[in-house]
Design an enzyme around this catalytic site. Structure first.
Site, PDB file in Angstrom:
ATOM      1  N   CYS A  33       0.828  -1.210   0.000  1.00 33.98           N
ATOM      2  CA  CYS A  33       0.000   0.000   0.000  1.00 33.98           C
ATOM      3  C   CYS A  33       0.862   1.260   0.000  1.00 33.98           C
ATOM      4  O   CYS A  33       0.505   2.268  -0.585  1.00 33.98           O
ATOM      5  CB  CYS A  33      -0.951  -0.015   1.176  1.00 33.98           C
ATOM      6  N   HIS A  67      -1.425   0.698   7.595  1.00 32.44           N
ATOM      7  CA  HIS A  67      -1.869   0.781   6.214  1.00 32.44           C
ATOM      8  C   HIS A  67      -1.659   2.208   5.711  1.00 32.44           C
ATOM      9  O   HIS A  67      -1.775   3.158   6.469  1.00 32.44           O
ATOM     10  CB  HIS A  67      -3.350   0.393   6.151  1.00 32.44           C
TER      11      HIS A  67
END
Ligand SMILES: [Zn+2]
Length: 1027
Positions: free
Chosen positions: A50, A305
């Site tokens: 990510c 994330h």
């Protein structure tokens, strides 16, 4: 373990669809999903990538970067096609990045893959990808690109766009010598801890000076001694793109662990970098930067994330929807903010007040007073509840407020004061409405020169997901577990050419445009194929010419396979299209063609509604994949009229019958046969079809789950019900019990193992034969079974001649073997009061009807009786008629006879004196025994009373005792309640000798005196004494 689970799951589904056509279609070749309404492409997460995705999207949405990259042609980079050739000089990383960017801009897919790119970095495993931090990756990526572009016109691409210079200077206070050191940077790392925002951090780094004094002196090279000096740093060269890395991750030396700084850290949408620059004389526009990307880290310091907010500078994406919504939302928000002004953040309010103060510090009390004066509200009233006491609040924000050592005075920290003034002087940056407002605060969006929302199309790019957001949403990332981690600013001066606006093809080299066009064409083709495949349904056409109707349903005359034609058709086509297709397939068809929905049922194929409405789509009329359709003329099949619809569905029933008998009824098997009935068949019809000779039908209540306790008998009143209404479905079992069936079935394991309460059996023994037969047979019966049925079954079971039926009857056999009174043939077992399991004798002779009495009789006197005889008489017969029949049967004649009942000790008892009364009236019952007794009956109204003489054992007078005996008796003899059937009273008195004196007849009307008189006569005659 889970593998098994899934296998089971799958087989279950497969079974469910068994015989219903094909399994679900393979989905492997399904093309990727197209872009959603934003028209922007996300990037797939390859497993912990990510951060890479966030960075790549940021670079993509740096038009100057991507255009510089696109400007490098194959002549400089080579081509990917040549990458396998040994001698070819191919620069894979920039080529892969070019291709990825082209895909992100043009390829109609929801998310692009970075596999080829990461492979070009030499990252083959997920581990290698996960090792990196986004800030680190930024440097690695730039470094890799730079290396890869050495010797091309793009060799300085990174430098051109990102390179800046910081200069560190130390000035000797004595000789004014300046010692200078330059630092290059591609990104600036700024502190977060203890700093309220980006401006403060930059102020600390590039405005504040550090002094060498007192114990900490600087060694000046020119003076060659320790001197006082000042140290400062300045931005010497600003890059077009300023990348800021926030030091969110710190090390706590006390706890010896990493931690994430989650405090509030503001950053402006626009920033003027002039205060931090070495050279400050240029036009303001040279120092203005605009935020265009915010990489956000969500989570703790050991994982999390990344996603990124990006401003779509060229307006490539579709932000329209969001914008329209905003129109309404912002209007409301505007109204809200008017109200909200009162409850503005106290930090901003207090800073505003303090910044206007000339004095460096003012008493805290005075600050409170000024708050009241300027804002019309007191701290205690407005903020205390939420923020606590004012003094405490000031102490809690040491990075902004400077309190005097005694805590009584407060001022703004120097940096804030200066910055505040500096911002206030940048007049051109502010809209008029903001001029008079508080300028610096954490909560408010910094001023921006853009008049409209043009160019502030922000998107949240989160791996494959792309969503439009509002610029204001950025403020949510100022603090917390999910907060800004990297900031990307672009120089405000950088203008985009108008032709780039909304044009993702802008500056993309021809060969990549072609490649993407071809890929899109291929995608479209695949999607069309897939769409068609997804919409294709297989229909099973059953042709009437291959079918016959028998046993309640349609059956193929050939094999099932040969009778069915499969047809695949798009569900979006119409019924007319389907009919046309069937016509073409059949080549020759005469007359009407009717298409009926069909369904293979256990009994065979059954037809339902006729498909109607040729203009409707197949989807619209509910044709599903695997549907069965019967093609016929709509009337008959092979000459047989076919009834259609759910009301005529054939039902297959398991019909169970007892197969044979075993003694004791255990271990018995039943025969099972399948019969087909229409579900509209009445139970009466079912009954006469399955048990024409009578008997009972039982339904297994729970269908396939066969348990004896669930057997229910269908009663007479059920006979009008239908197969469906009583819940008989395919596979349901019915048990047919003829009345001679001797036992009842517990179907578990197919054996007869149990009896139910209302079903049992009777035993029958043949008494008609000459020789002694030992054979007992058992006949099943319920309490409702009629005796005639039991007799018929018994005759069949005993293999006797059928004619015997009219010449025989059933008689219960008593425990000592006596044949009891025959049971009327129309009696049920219950009416006959037969105990289940009891023995009946099949005897010659007619059974009495229910209005007839079977009676025993004998000829006898008081003391002894002749042989017992039997007779059947109507219960309405009079005593006289009955007597005459009995006399006839016993060969006696004359009228000097009367009938008596048999008394309790099997002797002739009470006389049936009312000769004209019927037997029924006199309560003579079936099986009673009467005695033909010699002598005439007493006349009407006479009583017969046994007379006992009391013989005194002492010398007492008879009269006294006799007097005692009749004490309290009324004068009417009837009132003595002497029973007409009474037996002679038992002599019970002690000390008395009783002598039976015989009976006397006396009229009921007679007085006690009359009785006395009469009683004396016989005794006197016998004994010669008077009473
Ligand atoms: Zn010096």
């Amino acid at each position: 373990m889970f593998g098994d689970l899934f296998e089971e799951d799958f087989s279950f589904i497969a079974n469910n669809h068994c015989g219903k056509g094909k399994k679900s279609k393979p989905r492997e070749s399904e093309p990727p999903a197209p872009r959603d309404f934003t028209n922007l492409s996300g990037i797939k997460n390859q497993g912990g990538t990510c951060y890479l995705n966030s960075l790549l999207q940021t670079l993509l949405f740096t038009p100057e970067f991507r255009e510089a990259l696109f400007s490098l042609g194959p002549e400089e980079l080579g081509t990917l096609d040549d990458s396998r050739k040994p001698d070819a000089k191919v620069r894979i990383i920039p080529l892969q990045l070019q291709r990825l960017f082209a895909q992100l801009l043009l390829l109609d897919q929801q998310a692009a893959s970075t596999t080829d790119l990461t492979e070009s970095f030499g990252w083959s495993s997920h581990e290698e990808m996960r090792q990196h931090d986004v800030q680190e990756l930024n440097r690695i990526l730039f470094s890799a690109l730079e290396t890869s572009l050495v010797g091309t016109s793009g060799h300085d691409l990174i430098n051109r766009l990102y390179h800046g210079i910081v200069v560190n200077q130390i000035v000797c206070k004595e000789c004014k010598n300046v010692s200078e050191r330059q630092e290059d940077f591609l990104d600036l790392t700024v502190a977060v801890k203890g700093v309220a925002g980006l401006e403060e951090a930059l102020w600390n780094m590039y405005v504040e000076e550090e002094y060498f004094e007192n114990d900490n002196l600087y060694r000046c090279g020119a003076c060659d001694k320790l001197v006082e000096a000042s140290k400062s740093a300045k931005l010497r060269k600003l890059p077009p793109f300023l990348t800021i890395s926030l030091l969110r991750f710190n090390f706590d030396f006390e706890k010896c662990e990493r931690y994430k700084e989650t405090s509030c850290y503001t950053f402006p949408i626009q920033i003027n970098l002039r205060p931090f620059c070495e050279q400050t004389e240029m036009d303001d526009s040279e120092y203005m930067y605009e935020l265009f990307s915010v990489i956000i880290h969500k989570g703790g310091c050991y994982g999390g994330h990344y996603h990124v907010y990006i401003r779509d500078v060229d307006e490539l994406g579709n932000w329209q929807l969001q914008e329209e919504e905003d129109g309404l939302i912002e209007e409301k928000a505007l109204r809200d903010t008017e109200n909200a002004k009162e409850t503005e953040n106290p930090l901003a309010v207090l800073k505003g007040i303090l910044s206007e103060e000339e004095a460096k510090q003012i008493p805290v009390d005075q600050l409170g007073q000024k708050l009241l004066e300027k804002k019309g509200m007191s701290w205690n009233k407005k903020y205390r509840k939420q923020y606590g006491a004012l003094r405490k609040y000031l102490q809690n924000h040491p990075q902004i407020f400077q309190l005097s050592p005694d805590g009584n005075k407060v001022g703004l920290k120097e940096t804030h004061k200066l910055l505040f003034k500096l911002d206030s002087h940048g007049q051109n940056l502010q809209s008029p409405s903001q001029k008079n407002d508080v300028q610096w605060n954490c909560e408010k969006t910094p001023p921006r020169p853009r008049a409209t929302s043009a160019g502030c199309h922000w998107f949240d790019l989160n791996d494959s997901k792309v969503q439009p957001i509002k610029e204001k949403d950025i403020e949510k990332q100022f603090q917390g577990k999910e907060s800004a981690y990297m900031l990307f600013y672009r120089k405000a001066q950088l203008k985009r050419p108008p032709e780039a606006r909304g044009n993702p093809r802008y500056q993309i080299p021809e060969h990549l445009l072609n490649e993407m066009n071809a890929a899109n064409t291929e995608l479209q083709k695949k999607r069309a194929e897939c769409d068609s495949a997804n919409n294709g349904i297989d229909l099973h056409l059953h042709l009437s010419s291959c079918y016959k109707f028998h046993n309640g349903a349609l059956h193929p005359s050939l094999s099932w396979k040969e009778s069915v034609v499969d047809l695949t058709i798009d569900r979006r086509k119409t019924l007319g299209d389907l009919r046309q297709a069937v016509f073409q397939m059949l080549e020759s068809w005469e007359g009407d063609m009717v298409l009926s929905m069909a369904k293979p049922l256990p009994a065979g194929l059954h037809l339902y509604q006729v498909l109607d409405g040729d203009e409707l789509t197949l989807d619209g009329i509910g044709l599903a994949d695997g549907a069965d359709i019967f093609v016929w003329n709509g009337k008959e099949v092979g000459g047989t009229k076919v009834l259609t619809g759910p009301e005529h569905e054939p039902v297959v029933l398991n019909v169970l019958r007892l197969a044979e008998h075993n003694e004791g009824g255990k271990g018995q098997h039943f025969s099972e046969a399948q019969h087909v009935f229409s579900c509209s068949t009445s139970l009466g019809q079912l009954h006469s079809a399955l048990a024409p000779a009578g008997g009972i039908i039982l339904k297994n209540g729970s269908g396939a789950d066969r348990e004896a306790k669930n057997w229910e008998v269908f009663h007479e009143e059920d006979m009008k019900e239908t197969v469906r209404s009583v819940g008989l479905r395919d596979g349901c079992s019915v048990l047919i019990l003829d009345s001679h069936d001797q036992s009842f079935v517990n179907v578990a394991s197919g054996n007869l193992t149990a009896f139910t309460y209302d079903i049992s059996w009777l035993q029958v023994k043949n008494f008609c034969g000459v020789e002694e037969e030992e054979k007992h047979i058992k006949i099943t019966a319920t309490i409702e079974t009629v005796m005639a049925d039991i007799k018929m079954k018994a005759i069949r079971e005993l293999q006797l001649e059928e004619e015997l039926a009219s010449e025989s009857c059933l008689r219960p056999v008593s425990g000592n073997g006596k044949l009891l009174s025959p049971v009327p043939e129309d009696y049920t077992v219950k009416e006959a009061e037969l105990k289940m399991g009891s023995l009946l004798g099949l005897c010659r002779g007619k059974a009495p009807t229910s209005t007839q009495l079977f009676l025993y009789f004998m000829v006898g006197s008081d003391q002894n009786c002749g042989p017992e005889m039997e007779i059947v008489v109507e219960e309405t017969a009079s005593v006289r008629e009955c007597l005459n029949l009995m006399l006839e049967k016993s060969g006696l004649s004359g009228d000097n006879w009367h009938l008596r009942r048999l008394d309790w000790c099997y002797e002739a008892g009470e006389a049936l004196s009312q000769e004209n009364a019927t037997l029924k009236e006199l309560n003579v019952c079936r099986g009673d025994t009467l005695v033909i007794t010699e002598g005439k009956l007493p006349g009407k109204g006479f009583l017969e009373i046994p007379i006992w003489w009391l013989k005194p054992s002492s010398h007492k007078k008879h009269g006294e005792n006799a007097q005692d005996q009749v004490n309290g008796i009324t004068w009417k003899m009837e009132a003595l309640q002497v029973s007409a059937a009474a037996a002679p009273p038992e002599p019970t008195r002690l000390g008395l000798d009783l002598c039976y004196a015989g009976r006397i007849e006396i009229a009921g009307e007679a007085s006690l005196e009359d009785l006395k008189m009469q009683s004396v006569v016989p005794w006197h005659l016998c004994h010669g004494h008077w009473l």
